[in-house]
Design an enzyme around this catalytic site. Sequence first.
Site, short mmCIF file in Angstrom:
data_model
loop_
_atom_site.label_atom_id
_atom_site.label_comp_id
_atom_site.label_asym_id
_atom_site.label_seq_id
_atom_site.Cartn_x
_atom_site.Cartn_y
_atom_site.Cartn_z
N ASN A 1 18.80 -0.70 1.36
CA ASN A 1 18.07 -1.49 2.35
C ASN A 1 18.89 -1.72 3.60
O ASN A 1 20.12 -1.72 3.57
CB ASN A 1 17.64 -2.83 1.76
CG ASN A 1 18.71 -3.87 1.88
OD1 ASN A 1 18.78 -4.59 2.86
ND2 ASN A 1 19.58 -3.95 0.88
N CYS B 1 27.18 -7.98 2.69
CA CYS B 1 26.22 -7.04 3.26
C CYS B 1 26.92 -5.98 4.12
O CYS B 1 27.63 -6.33 5.06
CB CYS B 1 25.18 -7.78 4.09
SG CYS B 1 23.93 -8.54 3.05
N CYS C 1 17.69 23.55 -28.47
CA CYS C 1 17.53 23.78 -27.04
C CYS C 1 18.74 24.51 -26.45
O CYS C 1 18.64 25.16 -25.42
CB CYS C 1 17.31 22.47 -26.30
SG CYS C 1 18.75 21.39 -26.24
N CYS D 1 23.84 21.97 -25.47
CA CYS D 1 25.24 21.70 -25.84
C CYS D 1 26.06 22.97 -25.69
O CYS D 1 27.20 22.95 -25.19
CB CYS D 1 25.33 21.16 -27.26
SG CYS D 1 24.63 22.26 -28.52
N CYS E 1 22.86 16.36 -24.95
CA CYS E 1 21.86 16.59 -26.00
C CYS E 1 20.65 15.70 -25.76
O CYS E 1 20.80 14.49 -25.59
CB CYS E 1 22.46 16.31 -27.38
SG CYS E 1 21.27 16.53 -28.72
#
Lengths: 445, 433
Positions: free
Chosen positions: B76, B138, B349, B352, B389
Amino acid sequence: MANSQMTPGIVAGRLPATAYSDNFDDLHPPYDGHEAHVAADRCYFCYDAPCVTACPTSIDIPLFIRQIATDMPEAAAKTIFEQNILGGMCARVCPTETLCEEACVREAAEGKPVEIGRLQRHATDTLMARGIHPFERGAPTGKRVAVVGAGPAGLSCAHRLAMKGHDVVLFDARPKAGGLNEFGIASYKTPGGFAQAEVDWLLKIGGITVELGAALGQGLSLDELTGQYDAVFLGIGLAGVNALRAEGEEKENVRDAVDFISELRQASDLSTLPIGRNVVVIGGGMTAVDAAVQAKLLGAENVTMAYRRGRDRMSASEFEQDLAAQKGVRIIHHAQPVAVHGNGAVREVEFEYTTDGPNGLEPTGETFRIPADQVFKAIGQRLEGAPEGITLEGSKIAVTGAGRTILAKVWAGGDCAAGGDDLTVTAVAEGRDAAEDIHTVLMGG
Amino acid sequence: MADLSTDFAGIKSPNPFWLASAPPTDKEYNVRRAFDAGWGGVVWKTLGLDPHVVNVNGPRYGAIWGADRRLLGLNNIELITDRPLETNLREIKQVKRDYPDRAMIVSLMVPCEEWAWKQILPLVEETGADGIELNFGCPHGMSERGMGSAVGQVPEYIEMVTRWCKQNTRMPVIVKLTPNITDIRKPARAARAGGADAVSLINTINSITSVNLDAMAPEPMIDGKGTHGGYCGPAVKPIALNMVAEIARDLETQGMPISGIGGVTTWRDAAEFLALGAGSVQVCTAAMTYGFKIVEEMASGLSEWMDQQGYRSIDEVSGRAVPNVTDWQYLNLNYVTKARIDQDLCIKCGRCYAACEDTSHQAIAMNPGRTFEVIDEECVACNLCVNVCPVEDCITMERLEAGAKDERTGRIVSPEYANWTAHPNNPAAKAAE
């Protein structure tokens, strides 16, 4: 029109006029951008991904999904088209549930694979909607190749050959190119004239001349083609339909399912297409499902699909079977037709139950009849009009390697060639690979 | 049931969840809604001297998103309150009067001159507020005017202003620290030296969230230009946790109350800040993302967890993990683990394998059938496979028992604790001999 689902016989307009567009709308509506993002994010980007192995055209699926996830569906589309120029159609008609999505590790993990088919469609639709053809022709080689059959195999072969700089003449017997994409697939899988749009888009590569209304035995002979061209690719599909071998099958309103589907695909107004109140479809494959579901969607009151073996032997995928059931098609297993009854036109089909015995399928002796105004035969197609001099394997053209036939200058691929599943995606792969092989042979001397 | 009530540097609140000084606490309407929703306290958005500042009239926020557009980080460029001082003071007084059991802290930022603080402090005190928070954090806008992080980056200024405040008010003084420094302990020590009752951290991190590649300008973009802003939200939590822990375990500041800020989104985030030494937490981005109702999940989750663990009060949780935060040099080098892959959980998949093969130690074998197995001879126990993983608990790090052989080094695992300070490869260790 006052017809309804209950109107006896074979009539058109069984449904309210608005029902047709709803019924035959996209089975899987396209993703919007955010949906695609969310779906793409589920991909794990697997190493040596099983989905790629499962894809007959070996599309680099994790890569194209990652390209979608990073706001580059156009790049994703190129990844797809490099392997499969009909990636747009395959995204719609591939039985992904038995190919890439079955292999997806998330199917194993949670029974919910990444929706690869829909993601592929998102990518290919995005690029095609922009009218972009992502490939350019190579330098002219001066070689000419005849491609017979403008279905998935022929289109894929012709495109790859054109890319390599060869001049291609693409012949097809029908009044439109596209083959089964245009004439043989359920309407709700590829609405909106996509098949022709895809052909037009594919032809933007240039160097392909389309000659319609020409087939082997209808103005073409293989001898002449091999004389006039440097190579010939046969992607002629399976034009013949197997017979029921049931008494009375010649009766009126007993038709080939492929003809019904073709008629439906070409109809400009589905409310004018007559359909029976009672429809019986015989067969257990994709064509049977396509015919049965579309009969139901046209307003038939009762649609029964009968298959002579058990559910596990049906070649229609589980998804297709569920779709049929969901649309209200009754599927009867272990029932084979023994007679078609009726005075001139079919009124009933008589079936006999079967059982799996030690020596294969055995009739049980128990029969039953189902009322039928229309019967659609979908018990398999076969090669028709194989050119002389070609060797067959089983009932299909025998090939070795990338579609080489016994004849030196002739290659074959798609459903007409032996080996491989009779799938659009397999035909595309075979057409592409044959083109690469033709190119090697032509250029290698 | 666990008691969530909090006494933070003398400031009492029914739970440790405060809204940080930020847009959600800019005015009476919002703060009443927050208290009605169950927040234990608020730090009112920073007050300054009149004439009040003005904000840009274009976008004030930029964002980083994760999957499904989940907001991970927010940046911001909004300044302190842009309403008249008198308006804020009147509202603070009214709200505090109506919610006497909630913590009402007022954030302040005025020029680095004693007269300015002397001027504003009595006005705040008059509202009945429970404490003040000095905004030394800030990093945008106000810092260009010599305030905010421009003060927080100079420990001497922190000490000086803190002292002025302590001398001029009876209210507890919380010093809010900026993370845009090299060593968070320095400003924390300065705050303590100035007499601060507590510190709060972190304020936002200086950042550019993204670049608009069409306009070739940073986001949020104002008329084709952008500026650096303050980054917050879940993405900054790890940075905040470390800084809180550094202060909690620093000998010069230990025991000083800390209000933990930075990406607190769930009860678990809050519990982690508490464990590392915070006595309360402050929330902004999560409220700005989901609304005030999230405090219900935070409070109920923290309470449930404390009940499960047998903690009766926030004090019992606060700082509980601090003794286990140490320096690298004291980590036990005889603690040897190896990755273990649960083949039943593995979904094949191969992530690893890709991670280890391409970027680490080639310690995972890809066997036929996509079976992945750890090669103990190569595994250094880096934990990357565990982290990449997608299946929780599929890969775990298992400790080798003392007496077992580490196949990578060929050495027998020793039961003794041994760290770098005494390691033969450490030149300093040798020099000490």
